[in-house]
Design a protein around this motif. Structure first.
Motif, PDB file in Angstrom:
ATOM      1  N   GLU A  40       0.914  -1.247  -0.068  1.00 25.99           N
ATOM      2  CA  GLU A  40      -0.070  -0.075  -0.113  1.00 25.99           C
ATOM      3  C   GLU A  40       0.887   1.182  -0.332  1.00 25.99           C
ATOM      4  O   GLU A  40       1.755   1.519   0.709  1.00 25.99           O
ATOM      5  N   ARG A  55     -12.586   9.815  -9.949  1.00 25.27           N
ATOM      6  CA  ARG A  55     -12.985   8.254  -9.550  1.00 25.27           C
ATOM      7  C   ARG A  55     -13.128   7.807 -10.941  1.00 25.27           C
ATOM      8  O   ARG A  55     -12.720   6.473 -11.286  1.00 25.27           O
ATOM      9  N   VAL A  96      -9.599   6.826 -12.348  1.00 23.77           N
ATOM     10  CA  VAL A  96      -9.109   5.651 -11.701  1.00 23.77           C
ATOM     11  C   VAL A  96      -9.855   4.507 -12.303  1.00 23.77           C
ATOM     12  O   VAL A  96      -9.187   3.330 -12.324  1.00 23.77           O
ATOM     13  N   ARG A  97     -10.967   4.340 -12.220  1.00 26.25           N
ATOM     14  CA  ARG A  97     -11.568   3.303 -12.563  1.00 26.25           C
ATOM     15  C   ARG A  97     -11.403   2.597 -14.068  1.00 26.25           C
ATOM     16  O   ARG A  97     -10.894   1.486 -14.411  1.00 26.25           O
ATOM     17  N   GLN A  98     -11.173   3.570 -15.082  1.00 27.10           N
ATOM     18  CA  GLN A  98     -10.594   3.328 -16.161  1.00 27.10           C
ATOM     19  C   GLN A  98      -9.252   2.739 -16.417  1.00 27.10           C
ATOM     20  O   GLN A  98      -8.840   2.010 -17.108  1.00 27.10           O
ATOM     21  N   ALA A  99      -8.449   3.588 -15.537  1.00 32.10           N
ATOM     22  CA  ALA A  99      -7.080   3.109 -15.349  1.00 32.10           C
ATOM     23  C   ALA A  99      -6.990   1.677 -14.941  1.00 32.10           C
ATOM     24  O   ALA A  99      -6.057   0.913 -15.560  1.00 32.10           O
ATOM     25  N   ARG A 100      -7.804   1.212 -13.865  1.00 31.79           N
ATOM     26  CA  ARG A 100      -7.667   0.008 -13.461  1.00 31.79           C
ATOM     27  C   ARG A 100      -8.205  -1.026 -14.437  1.00 31.79           C
ATOM     28  O   ARG A 100      -7.561  -2.141 -14.503  1.00 31.79           O
ATOM     29  N   ALA A 101      -8.984  -0.693 -15.088  1.00 33.37           N
ATOM     30  CA  ALA A 101      -9.734  -1.733 -16.087  1.00 33.37           C
ATOM     31  C   ALA A 101      -9.138  -1.638 -17.368  1.00 33.37           C
ATOM     32  O   ALA A 101      -8.956  -2.816 -18.130  1.00 33.37           O
ATOM     33  N   GLN A 102      -8.068  -0.595 -17.915  1.00 37.25           N
ATOM     34  CA  GLN A 102      -7.849  -0.413 -19.312  1.00 37.25           C
ATOM     35  C   GLN A 102      -6.488   0.010 -19.400  1.00 37.25           C
ATOM     36  O   GLN A 102      -5.801   0.176 -20.219  1.00 37.25           O
ATOM     37  N   GLY A 103      -5.737   0.343 -18.067  1.00 36.79           N
ATOM     38  CA  GLY A 103      -4.258   0.778 -18.078  1.00 36.79           C
ATOM     39  C   GLY A 103      -4.284   1.979 -18.206  1.00 36.79           C
ATOM     40  O   GLY A 103      -5.451   2.970 -18.640  1.00 36.79           O
ATOM     41  N   THR A 104      -3.254   2.673 -17.763  1.00 41.46           N
ATOM     42  CA  THR A 104      -3.184   4.285 -17.632  1.00 41.46           C
ATOM     43  C   THR A 104      -3.042   4.816 -19.106  1.00 41.46           C
ATOM     44  O   THR A 104      -3.212   6.037 -19.309  1.00 41.46           O
TER      45      THR A 104
END
Length: 171
Positions: free
Chosen positions: A62, A128, A131-139
């Motif tokens: 973390e 937010r 952040v969800r997009q980055a987690r799902a599809q990469g930065t």
């Protein structure tokens, strides 16, 4: 002069009172290149890549704002700085603020530039969503919209080198 201190890429240049610069999210220590001639003429300027930026790795586990403030403390200790001025830009603002709360006696000055303050619920939701997009599809999905937010059309036309450099950081 580039070196590695406490696993962080650090650049030190100039002579005079120490000045530590903390860059914004998605940038690295080169963010300050255009102002370096003026700063290093008066100060011993210390720039470093924050965790997960430039050539400084993101630690496992973390990572919190305190982790970033601890990194700043490690860089300070590694350079043996006893008293210095601190400048935080954007993401560097909360890092600098937290550091200052616990280490005010070490600071000769504190400058907070373009920090986030009082975001609307819509702005918070937009963050937010990113952040969800980055987690799902990469930065990489965030790079084009970030360029649109950060760089005006006029700046992009006048300084294509800066956009190219920023895109390289985000690869």
């Amino acid at each position: 002069d580039l070196s590695v201190i406490a696993d962080s890429r650090v650049a030190v240049s100039g002579e005079g009172p120490p000045l530590v610069l903390v860059h914004g999210v998605g940038c690295d220590l080169t963010m300050w290149d255009d102002v370096m001639p003026a700063l290093q003429a008066r100060y011993r300027v210390i720039r470093y890549d924050t965790l997960g930026h430039g050539e400084t790795p993101l630690p496992t586990g973390e990572v919190t704002l305190q982790t970033y403030a601890d990194q700043l403390e490690a860089v300070r200790a590694g350079l043996g700085l006893e008293r210095f001025a601190l400048v935080g830009f954007s993401m560097g603002v909360p890092i600098s603020q937290l550091f200052a709360l616990k280490n005010s006696s070490e600071l000769a000055g504190l400058v907070l530039m373009n920090g986030v303050y009082d975001r609307t619920p819509e702005q918070v939701e937009a963050i937010r969503k990113r952040v969800r997009q980055a987690r799902a599809q990469g930065t990489q999905i965030l790079v084009d919209p970030a360029m649109d937010r950060w760089l005006s059309p006029e700046f992009r036309a006048a300084r294509p080198d800066q956009e190219a450099h920023q895109r390289k950081l985000d690869e």
